[in-house]
Design an enzyme around this catalytic site. Structure first.
Site, mmCIF file in Angstrom:
data_model
loop_
_atom_site.group_PDB
_atom_site.id
_atom_site.type_symbol
_atom_site.label_atom_id
_atom_site.label_comp_id
_atom_site.label_asym_id
_atom_site.label_seq_id
_atom_site.Cartn_x
_atom_site.Cartn_y
_atom_site.Cartn_z
ATOM 1 N N TRP A 1 2.328 2.953 -2.437
ATOM 2 C CA TRP A 1 1.945 3.866 -3.522
ATOM 3 C C TRP A 1 0.538 4.414 -3.303
ATOM 4 C CZ3 TRP A 1 3.740 3.173 -9.207
ATOM 5 C CH2 TRP A 1 5.143 3.145 -9.242
ATOM 6 N N ASP B 1 -6.702 -10.616 -9.184
ATOM 7 C CA ASP B 1 -5.572 -10.858 -10.074
ATOM 8 C C ASP B 1 -5.792 -9.988 -11.306
ATOM 9 O OD1 ASP B 1 -3.660 -11.734 -11.845
ATOM 10 O OD2 ASP B 1 -4.162 -13.863 -11.673
ATOM 11 N N ASP C 1 -4.837 -5.938 -5.889
ATOM 12 C CA ASP C 1 -3.648 -6.773 -5.757
ATOM 13 C C ASP C 1 -4.094 -8.208 -5.514
ATOM 14 O OD1 ASP C 1 -0.441 -6.040 -5.076
ATOM 15 O OD2 ASP C 1 -1.102 -8.032 -4.467
ATOM 16 N N GLY D 1 0.757 -1.238 0.000
ATOM 17 C CA GLY D 1 0.000 0.000 0.000
ATOM 18 C C GLY D 1 0.787 1.287 0.000
ATOM 19 N N ASP E 1 3.031 -0.946 -9.929
ATOM 20 C CA ASP E 1 4.297 -1.387 -9.343
ATOM 21 C C ASP E 1 4.333 -2.909 -9.315
ATOM 22 O OD1 ASP E 1 6.797 -0.697 -8.340
ATOM 23 O OD2 ASP E 1 6.161 -0.829 -6.250
ATOM 24 N N LYS F 1 6.397 -0.136 -13.430
ATOM 25 C CA LYS F 1 7.707 -0.742 -13.190
ATOM 26 C C LYS F 1 8.120 -1.595 -14.382
ATOM 27 C CE LYS F 1 8.644 -2.625 -9.183
ATOM 28 N NZ LYS F 1 8.565 -3.578 -8.042
#
Length: 235
Positions: free
Chosen positions: A78, A115, A99, A76, A139, A179
């Protein structure tokens, strides 16, 4: 305890029981990481918070009143930064987070344990957003196999999926940050991003470990290019 090359005290971990070398090295790195210590002092859930802080301090894409989608949000860090900067706790902005793992509540953040690669996830995210997003940030990192080529393909696939979702939900002028690893986003993805966004670049914040191949691709100024389905030819 010993000093490192900068003169700072360094914590070393003595192997106890059946602790693996990799676990010992990871624990030592955590104990000696200044960002880990700072995150605890500042109340952030992970050191990753400082990566987003640094990127946004320079490029200013998290603004009051915006709607943000955080992909791969747990634990958490971000989401905490985004919520504060867009004013989500007092209702000015909105942060939607997903997530695979559970994530504790964060004021102003709506979370779903999903997912992202599940076929139903994009529609669920759109429903949670209740409209378009101003920022899509990811991320996410794929689970590694130890096989470099396979891992790279998984990482690229994950980023491409996030970018595809961003192109479907972003409002004109929106931002996508994700990312990537090693050489950054691959050529195909960069071509797509440069087509759809006014500015595209790779950034490596100071909070990203020097020995890590981690980088971030930042795409700003979404042009609102519609996705055109392939034409079918009637025979």
């Amino acid at each position: 305890m010993a000093k490192d090359t900068t003169g700072r005290m360094r914590v070393t971990v003595k192997s106890a029981g059946r602790m693996k070398l990799s676990s010992k090295l990871w624990l030592e790195r955590q104990l000696n990481d200044p960002y880990v210590a700072q995150a605890k002092r500042d109340g952030y859930r992970s050191r990753a918070a400082y990566k987003l802080l640094e990127i946004d301090d320079k490029y200013h894409f998290l603004k009051s009143g915006l709607a943000v989608a955080d992909l791969g949000a747990a634990p958490g860090g971000w989401s905490q930064i985004a919520a504060k900067r867009v004013g989500a706790p007092d209702g000015r902005g909105k942060v939607i987070a997903i997530d695979l793992l559970e994530m504790g509540e964060i004021p102003g953040v709506t979370f779903a344990q999903l997912d992202f690669l599940d076929d139903a996830a994009p529609d669920r995210l759109r429903e949670m957003l209740g409209g378009g997003a101003d920022v899509v940030m990811s991320d996410m990192a794929a689970n590694t196999t130890g096989h470099r080529k396979t891992d790279q393909l998984r990482i690229v696939g994950l980023v491409e999926s996030a970018a595809q979702f961003a192109s479907e939900v972003l409002k004109p002028g929106g931002t996508f940050v994700a990312k990537v690893f090693q050489s950054g986003a691959d050529a195909t993805l960069m071509t797509q991003l440069k087509r759809d966004f006014a500015t595209v670049k790779h950034v490596k914040p100071a909070a990203s470990r020097k020995d890590s191949s981690e980088r971030y691709v930042l795409a700003m100024g979404f042009r609102g290019v519609p996705i055109v389905a392939p034409e079918t030819v009637d025979e």
